[in-house]
Design a protein around this motif. Structure first.
Motif, PDB file in Angstrom:
ATOM      1  N   UNK A   1      42.237  52.049  38.037  1.00  0.00           N
ATOM      2  CA  UNK A   1      42.013  50.932  37.310  1.00  0.00           C
ATOM      3  C   UNK A   1      43.701  50.336  37.314  1.00  0.00           C
ATOM      4  N   UNK A   2      43.736  49.110  37.700  1.00  0.00           N
ATOM      5  CA  UNK A   2      45.121  48.257  37.597  1.00  0.00           C
ATOM      6  C   UNK A   2      44.998  47.477  36.409  1.00  0.00           C
ATOM      7  N   UNK A   3      45.743  47.815  35.421  1.00  0.00           N
ATOM      8  CA  UNK A   3      45.726  47.093  34.063  1.00  0.00           C
ATOM      9  C   UNK A   3      46.870  46.197  34.018  1.00  0.00           C
ATOM     10  N   UNK A   4      46.547  44.757  33.706  1.00  0.00           N
ATOM     11  CA  UNK A   4      47.581  43.796  33.558  1.00  0.00           C
ATOM     12  C   UNK A   4      47.536  43.484  32.130  1.00  0.00           C
ATOM     13  N   UNK A   5      48.805  43.990  31.638  1.00  0.00           N
ATOM     14  CA  UNK A   5      48.799  43.884  29.850  1.00  0.00           C
ATOM     15  C   UNK A   5      49.869  42.609  29.658  1.00  0.00           C
ATOM     16  N   UNK A   6      49.331  41.888  29.032  1.00  0.00           N
ATOM     17  CA  UNK A   6      50.003  40.693  28.561  1.00  0.00           C
ATOM     18  C   UNK A   6      50.947  40.897  27.393  1.00  0.00           C
ATOM     19  N   UNK A   7      52.288  40.589  27.762  1.00  0.00           N
ATOM     20  CA  UNK A   7      53.203  40.979  26.633  1.00  0.00           C
ATOM     21  C   UNK A   7      53.982  39.589  26.348  1.00  0.00           C
TER      22      UNK A   7
ATOM     23  N   UNK B   1      52.484  29.827  28.908  1.00  0.00           N
ATOM     24  CA  UNK B   1      51.647  30.595  29.558  1.00  0.00           C
ATOM     25  C   UNK B   1      52.399  31.892  30.008  1.00  0.00           C
ATOM     26  N   UNK B   2      51.754  33.088  30.295  1.00  0.00           N
ATOM     27  CA  UNK B   2      52.435  34.045  30.896  1.00  0.00           C
ATOM     28  C   UNK B   2      52.277  34.078  32.358  1.00  0.00           C
ATOM     29  N   UNK B   3      53.026  34.956  33.085  1.00  0.00           N
ATOM     30  CA  UNK B   3      53.378  34.913  34.720  1.00  0.00           C
ATOM     31  C   UNK B   3      52.139  35.634  35.304  1.00  0.00           C
ATOM     32  N   UNK B   4      50.682  35.093  35.015  1.00  0.00           N
ATOM     33  CA  UNK B   4      49.756  36.073  35.230  1.00  0.00           C
ATOM     34  C   UNK B   4      49.433  36.286  36.698  1.00  0.00           C
ATOM     35  N   UNK B   5      49.773  35.134  37.670  1.00  0.00           N
ATOM     36  CA  UNK B   5      49.602  34.916  39.112  1.00  0.00           C
ATOM     37  C   UNK B   5      50.462  35.956  39.671  1.00  0.00           C
ATOM     38  N   UNK B   6      51.887  36.241  39.110  1.00  0.00           N
ATOM     39  CA  UNK B   6      52.646  37.246  39.595  1.00  0.00           C
ATOM     40  C   UNK B   6      52.158  38.746  39.471  1.00  0.00           C
ATOM     41  N   UNK B   7      51.791  39.107  38.310  1.00  0.00           N
ATOM     42  CA  UNK B   7      51.168  40.260  38.190  1.00  0.00           C
ATOM     43  C   UNK B   7      49.869  40.850  39.000  1.00  0.00           C
ATOM     44  N   UNK B   8      48.904  39.662  39.053  1.00  0.00           N
ATOM     45  CA  UNK B   8      47.795  39.759  39.871  1.00  0.00           C
ATOM     46  C   UNK B   8      48.264  39.972  41.107  1.00  0.00           C
TER      47      UNK B   8
ATOM     48  N   UNK C   1      45.789  37.334  26.785  1.00  0.00           N
ATOM     49  CA  UNK C   1      45.660  36.235  25.573  1.00  0.00           C
ATOM     50  C   UNK C   1      46.288  35.033  25.686  1.00  0.00           C
ATOM     51  N   UNK C   2      47.315  34.964  26.616  1.00  0.00           N
ATOM     52  CA  UNK C   2      48.125  33.636  26.716  1.00  0.00           C
ATOM     53  C   UNK C   2      47.137  32.771  27.284  1.00  0.00           C
TER      54      UNK C   2
ATOM     55  N   UNK D   1      37.957  41.057  33.212  1.00  0.00           N
ATOM     56  CA  UNK D   1      38.981  40.322  32.113  1.00  0.00           C
ATOM     57  C   UNK D   1      38.419  40.425  30.825  1.00  0.00           C
ATOM     58  N   UNK D   2      39.337  40.779  30.041  1.00  0.00           N
ATOM     59  CA  UNK D   2      39.142  40.820  28.401  1.00  0.00           C
ATOM     60  C   UNK D   2      40.201  39.672  27.815  1.00  0.00           C
ATOM     61  N   UNK D   3      39.706  38.753  27.255  1.00  0.00           N
ATOM     62  CA  UNK D   3      40.396  37.559  26.504  1.00  0.00           C
ATOM     63  C   UNK D   3      40.522  37.905  25.218  1.00  0.00           C
ATOM     64  N   UNK D   4      41.689  37.995  24.792  1.00  0.00           N
ATOM     65  CA  UNK D   4      41.904  38.417  23.486  1.00  0.00           C
ATOM     66  C   UNK D   4      42.641  37.299  22.713  1.00  0.00           C
ATOM     67  N   UNK D   5      42.693  36.058  23.351  1.00  0.00           N
ATOM     68  CA  UNK D   5      43.152  35.017  22.540  1.00  0.00           C
ATOM     69  C   UNK D   5      42.230  34.158  21.752  1.00  0.00           C
ATOM     70  N   UNK D   6      42.801  32.786  21.540  1.00  0.00           N
ATOM     71  CA  UNK D   6      41.530  32.102  20.490  1.00  0.00           C
ATOM     72  C   UNK D   6      40.704  31.097  21.254  1.00  0.00           C
TER      73      UNK D   6
END
Lengths: 413, 296
Positions: B16-22, B118-125, B152-153, B179-184
C-alpha cells in the motif's frame, strides 16, 4: 556421441526445424545448453576480466537512440490527433509464406490486433478501417469506425490467402473512401505488404500523385524485401517505409504507428467539432439501447441532444449523429500536446566533481544510484528540476507516465 | 467501470502506497487536527502490516511546496521491533515527517491572498507510480500494489493534465487508486481517479471515526474485494469544463488541432491559434478555399 552432437549443435542449432533431430541424439544434460549458450554472453573488459553483457545498459542506450531520433527537431511538433487510418493487408500468395512462424499472415493478424487496441487506446477520437488485397482485387473488409472489437472480429474470420497483390487497386479504393471523411481529420494508410511485386491495371505513378493531392499519408511495412515502388510511395506522400527483419521487429515497427505522427499543417483544416459529453444513465432506468436494439437497465449513457441511449464511449449517436465522448478520452491525448523534455545523461565528469552534491537515490523510485562498489552508476537528470532518475524510471516516465515527478513536486511561483 | 478484476490477484499480499496530505493551508482550517489524524493513520498502517507478514507500506507526504518519501516498511531500518511493543515504524515515520514539514515550510514564497491552495498531488502520485514500477521489475513474486490517497486539499486545476496522465498510467498497469477525501467540499480528481482505475472512493461523514472507515473500507486487499461490499461510485461526473468560462457543459465544440473545449462557436482557437474553417497555412482571408461548416 558427444563430439558428433557438438558439431551438429554448432551448425544446426540456429534452425528451429532441425532442433528436434539434433536434440534426439543428445543427452538430457546437453539439451539444456542447445538453446542458451551462456558462455557467449560474456565480454572481456579493459583489464581482461570476464563479465556478463550488461543487457540493461544496452536496452537503455537503444531506447535513448530512438528517443533522440524521434525528437531531433523542435520539441513542440504539432501532431495530427484526429486520425482516419486504413490498414491495408496483403492477402496474396506471398502472405502464406512460412518464413515468419507459423505463416506471415498469422503473424500479421496477431500484431494487427494488438496494434488496433493500442491505436484506439492512444487515439480515442480516431477511426480505423481495414482493406484487404486478394487475387489482385482490393476489398473493404470493415468500414471506417471506432469500435476495436468489430474490426478484430472481422479480420480474424477472413485470413485466406491467394492470388496476386495489387498496390494500385488498394490505393484507389482507399482514396475513394478517404475523400468522404471530414476535412479536419488526418488521412492515413498503413500497408502491410508481403508480396514482392504488384499487378496493376494502369499507371501506379498516377495513383500515387492522386493520393498525394488528396493529402493521404501512406506508410508501408514490408515483410519480404525493400521495393522501390513502396519507397517511392512513402516518400511522395510523407509516410515511413520499413521492412521487418523478424517477428519482434515487425511488432516494434507496427506499434510505432500507434502514436500520432507529426502533422503537416496544410493537410487538415482546423475546425470546431461539435461533441457531446453524456452523463451516465440513472441507476435502474430502463431504455432501449440504439446499438443493440434491445432494452437495457441502468448502465449506459444518454445523448445530451436527442436523449438516445448509447452503450459505450466514444461513439456516434445512432439517432442524431453527434459524437459522444467523455473528458478522459480527450485527456488521453493531452500528453501529445504537452510532452516532457527528454532527460540528459549524467556524465562521468559531473559525477566525479567533488563540489557537486550527489543524489544517492533515484527521485522516483528511491532505488540506489550507486554501483555495488559504492561508485556512482548510470543515471539521468531532468533538465528542469535537476533531479536524478534511474534508467528504468527514465523509460517509464517517457513512455507511459508522461509526467516528471521532480517537476511536479516543486511548486513554481 | 468495474473494479479491478480479482482473478488477477490470487494472493492477499499487498503493497500500500499511502499519499498523506500535509498541506498546512488545509490543516489549519480543518475540523480534525493533524495530530489526531496521524494517530488514526498510524494505527491503520500498523494494522495493515499485521494483516499479513509480507505486507508492505510506503508513505509519501504531499506537501504544499514539495513531496517526499517519509516511510518504507521494507527498508532494513524499519524492520526490527522495539522491546516487542510498537515497531520502530512510528518513531522513524514521525521523525521523517517532521523533517519534511520543516523543509517544506522553508521553501515557501510570498503568495497573494485569496488564491486557492492545492497540495502537489500530481507529484506524489507520479512518485508512487515510479515506486510501483520498481516493485513490478523486482520479479515474479511481488506484493500486489495499490495506492491510497488521504487528501483534504482542494483540486488544483493546473494539475489536471498531470493527474490524468498518472491515472491512465495506473490504469494501464492495473494499479487501483483508492481515495479517502477528508476535506469539506468534493474532489472531482479523486473521484475520477478511483473510478477509472477501479479503486474505491469515500468521503467519511464523521471524521472522529476515521480509523474505522480506513479499516473497513481501505484495508481490504485486492483479492478479497470481490467478496466485500464496498462503497459504489455514485454520480461520477465526466462532463468537461469549457476552457473559456470553466463551466461544466454537456455539449461543446472541440478544436480539431489541440482538443480544447469551447462552449460557443469561435473564429479562432485561443489555445493553439488555429483559425477555423481554413487551412492553417493561410492566415487571414482565403476566399477561394471551400469553407467547411461545422456539424450542427
Amino acid at each position: 556421441m558427444n563430439n558428433g552432437a557438438g558439431r551438429r549443435i554448432n551448425g544446426a542449432a540456429e534452425e528451429d526445424d532441425d532442433e528436434d533431430d539434433v536434440n534426439g541424439d543428445l543427452d538430457a544434460w546437453e539439451r539444456t545448453y542447445t538453446d542458451e549458450r551462456s558462455w557467449e554472453s560474456l565480454q572481456e573488459d579493459e583489464s581482461g576480466m570476464l563479465r556478463p553483457i550488461d543487457n540493461q545498459a544496452l536496452y537503455h542506450s537503444q531506447y535513448r537512440r530512438r528517443l533522440r531520433s524521434l525528437s531531433s527537431t523542435a520539441a513542440r511538433i504539432q501532431k495530427g490527433l484526429i486520425r482516419y487510418l486504413y490498414i491495408v493487408i496483403d492477402l496474396s500468395r506471398a502472405a502464406s509464406e512460412m518464413d515468419f512462424r507459423p505463416s506471415r499472415i498469422a503473424v500479421i493478424a496477431k500484431h494487427v490486433e494488438t496494434f488496433i487496441r493500442e491505436f484506439f487506446y492512444q487515439n480515442p477520437l480516431s477511426q480505423v478501417g481495414i482493406v484487404t488485397i486478394k487475387d489482385g482485387v482490393a476489398h473493404c473488409l470493415t468500414d471506417i469506425g471506432g469500435s476495436p472489437e468489430s474490426h478484430i472480429n472481422a479480420l480474424m474470420k477472413k485470413l485466406e490467402c491467394s492470388g496476386d497483390s495489387s498496390l494500385q487497386n488498394a490505393l484507389d479504393l482507399v482514396d475513394g473512401y478517404l475523400n468522404q471523411i471530414p476535412s479536419y481529420g488526418h488521412r492515413e494508410v498503413l500497408i502491410l505488404y508481403s508480396a514482392l511485386s504488384t499487378c496493376d491495371p494502369g499507371d501506379i505513378m498516377d495513383t500515387i500523385q492522386k493520393c498525394r493531392k488528396s493529402k493521404i499519408r501512406c506508410s508501408v511495412i514490408g515483410l519480404a524485401a525493400e521495393m522501390f515502388i513502396c519507397k517511392h510511395l512513402c516518400q511522395e506522400t510523407g509516410g515511413t517505409y520499413s521492412v521487418a527483419l523478424d517477428e519482434s521487429h515487425f511488432k516494434e515497427l507496427i506499434l510505432e504507428h500507434a502514436p500520432p505522427p507529426p502533422a503537416i499543417a496544410e493537410f487538415a483544416v482546423a475546425n470546431l467539432i461539435k461533441m457531446g459529453f453524456p452523463q451516465r444513465a440513472a441507476e435502474g432506468s430502463i431504455s432501449i439501447c440504439s446499438c443493440h436494439k434491445e432494452a437495457k437497465v441502468g448502465a449506459g449513457y444518454t445523448c445530451p441532444r436527442c436523449k438516445a441511449h448509447a452503450c459505450e464511449l466514444p461513439t456516434e449517436c445512432c439517432v442524431c449523429g453527434l459524437t459522444l465522448v467523455s473528458s478522459p478520452h480527450l485527456a488521453r491525448s493531452y500528453h501529445h500536446l504537452f510532452p516532457i523534455a527528454p532527460f540528459d545523461e549524467v556524465t562521468s565528469s559531473h559525477l566525479n566533481n567533488p563540489n557537486c552534491k550527489l543524489q544517492r537515490n533515484c527521485f522516483g523510485c528511491q532505488q540506489s544510484l550507486l554501483d555495488p562498489g559504492n561508485k556512482p552508476g548510470p543515471a539521468v537528470v531532468c533538465p528542469k528540476c535537476k533531479r536524478y532518475f534511474c534508467l528504468d524510471c527514465d523509460i517509464y516516465i517517457h513512455e507511459s507516465l508522461h509526467n516528471c515527478p521532480g517537476c511536479d513536486s516543486l511548486r513554481h511561483s | 467501470m468495474a473494479s479491478a478484476p480479482s482473478k488477477l490477484y490470487a494472493d492477499d499480499v499487498s503493497l500500500v502506497v499511502v499519499l498523506l496530505d500535509t498541506n498546512p493551508f488545509f490543516w489549519s482550517s480543518s475540523s480534525l487536527s493533524f495530530s489526531q489524524f496521524l494517530s488514526h493513520v498510524l494505527a491503520f498502517l500498523n494494522a495493515i502490516l499485521t494483516l499479513n507478514q509480507l505486507n508492505q507500506v510506503v508513505v509519501i507526504a504531499t506537501g504544499y511546496n514539495s513531496c517526499d518519501y517519509v516511510f518504507d516498511s521494507s527498508s532494513d531500518l524499519n524492520r526490527s521491533f522495539e522491546n516487542g511493543r510498537m515497531p520502530v515504524m512510528c518513531s522513524s515515520l514521525l521523525q521523517k515527517l517532521e523533517e519534511f514539514l520543516i523543509t517544506d515550510e522553508q521553501l515557501s514564497k510570498e503568495e497573494p491572498e485569496g488564491k486557492i491552495k492545492p497540495s502537489l498531488f500530481s507529484g506524489s502520485l507520479s512518485m508512487a507510480l515510479c515506486y510501483i514500477q520498481r516493485v513490478f521489475r523486482s520479479g515474479a513474486l511481488h506484493p500486489h500494489p495499490r495506492i491510497l490517497c488521504l487528501q483534504g486539499s482542494v483540486d488544483g486545476p493546473e494539475q489536471y493534465v498531470a493527474i490524468m496522465n498518472a491515472i491512465f498510467s495506473a490504469q494501464r498497469s492495473s494499479v487501483p487508486i483508492d481515495s479517502c477525501y477528508i476535506g469539506s467540499q468534493n474532489s472531482a480528481f479523486l473521484q475520477q481517479a478511483s473510478y477509472i482505475t477501479g479503486g474505491v472512493h469515500h468521503k467519511p461523514q464523521n471524521l472522529d471515526g476515521l480509523f474505522q472507515y480506513l479499516m473497513t473500507i481501505f484495508a481490504t486487499d485486492l483479492h478479497s474485494r470481490s467478496f466485500i461490499h464496498l462503497p459504489k461510485p455514485v454520480g461520477v461526473d465526466f462532463r468537461a469544463s469549457c476552457f473559456c468560462h470553466k463551466n461544466t457543459i454537456d455539449m461543446g465544440y472541440i478544436c480539431s488541432v489541440c482538443l480544447s473545449i469551447f462552449c460557443k462557436h469561435h473564429k479562432k482557437c485561443s489555445t493553439c491559434g488555429s483559425v477555423f474553417g481554413q487551412a492553417q497555412s493561410e492566415a487571414a482571408s482565403a476566399s477561394d478555399k471551400k469553407r467547411k461548416t461545422p456539424e450542427t
